[in-house]
Design a protein around this motif. Sequence first.
Motif, short mmCIF file in Angstrom:
data_model
loop_
_atom_site.label_atom_id
_atom_site.label_comp_id
_atom_site.label_asym_id
_atom_site.label_seq_id
_atom_site.Cartn_x
_atom_site.Cartn_y
_atom_site.Cartn_z
N ARG A 60 0.88 -1.17 0.00
CA ARG A 60 0.00 0.00 0.00
C ARG A 60 0.92 1.22 0.00
NH1 ARG A 60 -5.24 0.98 2.67
NH2 ARG A 60 -5.47 3.22 3.13
N SER A 61 0.73 2.11 -1.01
CA SER A 61 1.57 3.31 -1.10
C SER A 61 0.68 4.55 -1.18
CB SER A 61 2.49 3.24 -2.32
OG SER A 61 1.76 2.93 -3.50
N GLU A 62 1.14 5.63 -0.52
CA GLU A 62 0.34 6.85 -0.36
C GLU A 62 1.24 8.07 -0.55
OE1 GLU A 62 -2.54 4.89 3.13
OE2 GLU A 62 -1.08 6.47 3.61
N TYR A 63 0.59 9.23 -0.68
CA TYR A 63 1.34 10.49 -0.78
C TYR A 63 0.63 11.58 0.02
CZ TYR A 63 -2.04 12.71 -3.93
OH TYR A 63 -3.18 13.28 -4.45
N LYS A 64 1.40 12.62 0.38
CA LYS A 64 0.87 13.76 1.11
C LYS A 64 1.44 15.03 0.49
CE LYS A 64 2.49 14.53 5.20
NZ LYS A 64 2.75 14.39 6.66
N TRP A 65 0.54 15.98 0.19
CA TRP A 65 0.93 17.25 -0.42
C TRP A 65 1.12 18.27 0.70
CZ3 TRP A 65 -2.16 19.78 -5.05
CH2 TRP A 65 -1.44 20.89 -5.52
N LYS A 66 2.33 18.72 0.87
CA LYS A 66 2.65 19.66 1.94
C LYS A 66 1.93 20.99 1.71
CE LYS A 66 6.51 21.87 4.33
NZ LYS A 66 7.98 22.07 4.38
N SER A 67 1.44 21.57 2.78
CA SER A 67 0.77 22.88 2.78
C SER A 67 -0.63 22.82 2.19
CB SER A 67 1.59 23.94 2.01
OG SER A 67 2.87 24.09 2.59
N ILE A 68 -1.04 21.72 1.62
CA ILE A 68 -2.40 21.59 1.08
C ILE A 68 -3.22 20.65 1.94
CG2 ILE A 68 -3.76 20.92 -0.93
CD1 ILE A 68 -2.15 23.46 -1.33
N ARG A 69 -2.67 19.50 2.29
CA ARG A 69 -3.37 18.55 3.16
C ARG A 69 -2.34 17.86 4.05
NH1 ARG A 69 -3.74 16.28 -1.98
NH2 ARG A 69 -5.86 17.10 -2.19
N ASN A 70 -2.75 17.55 5.25
CA ASN A 70 -1.85 16.92 6.22
C ASN A 70 -2.01 15.41 6.27
OD1 ASN A 70 -0.73 19.39 7.08
ND2 ASN A 70 -2.49 19.76 8.43
N SER A 71 -3.01 14.89 5.59
CA SER A 71 -3.24 13.45 5.61
C SER A 71 -2.78 12.83 4.29
CB SER A 71 -4.72 13.15 5.84
OG SER A 71 -5.50 13.73 4.81
N TYR A 72 -2.48 11.55 4.36
CA TYR A 72 -2.02 10.83 3.18
C TYR A 72 -3.22 10.36 2.35
CZ TYR A 72 2.89 10.59 4.52
OH TYR A 72 4.19 10.90 4.82
#
Length: 305
Positions: A60-72
């Motif tokens: 399972r792979s995820e990403y998080k966009w800094k400054s836009i959302r804090n959750s993956y």
Amino acid sequence: MQSTVFTISFVKLLCLTLPGMTAVSAELPSPSNIRITSINMGLVLEWDPPQNHMGNLTYRSEYKWKSIRNSYRVVCLDTTALCCDFTSHLNKFGVYTFQVRAEREGETSHWVETKEFVMDEHTTLGPPSVTLVSSGANIEVSIEDPVLRISEFKEIYNHATFNITYWKEGQEKKVKRMNGIQLHEVVLELEQWTRYCFQVWVVTERFFKQSQPSNVTCESTAKGKDRPWVMALGMFVVMAVSVPLVVLAFWHCYRVVSFLRPKVKLPGHFTVYLLDPQCSSILALQSSPQPDEVYHEVLPTWTQG
């Protein structure tokens, strides 16, 4: 007595601890060697399977966009592949963090997280495309920017130049360089009848990025164009020689034709005579069929003496 009580207490503590130790040792190991491969604004997260893993694992792979959302946000789920393509989920100016874990029948490993990745700064620029066109002793070098997977090249790197290196084929150590070229088309005047090879890099002002080098492309020059006065002199010489030859050829042909097909004219008094009506009737009589001649056979008379 006290030693006996201590021993019993130690045994009880050990029995209570062993199940927990067993549970920890049975936890799934995490993926290893997690890495990001990003070329031309595309991004693929890759990893190696856990060491000494047993059984079929999924990831399972995820990403998080800094400054836009804090959750993956999940992109790849229950996949057996050792990679995940995030390109279509990313923004050209985004700053991202990625993570991956192993899973098997409800068991999970710890997450393995990457460092922050800045798309336009950290991506690798692929090579530009180079086309060569030869015209006499000149070679035109046409360059096309790398094709990005997110957005257009000039929308992100609007200030970019080209570094061009070229050399005679077989003389790679005698390289000539042209740096900071802003044009996509450059014409070089080179030696005649020589084969040249070219290689080009893109250099961006933003982050001072240099692309991967283009493929080595080679082209041959031919004979160069002469100077205008040389061309004019050559045309004059050609005309001076060719015109008399053409006139002489026509005159020769005329003499040959005249010899083969002579034009004979009757004298004037013959023409007048033939046009006279009487002459015409005589000619008509001469041309009409002649009547049959009538004659009688005459026998000789012998005189007796």
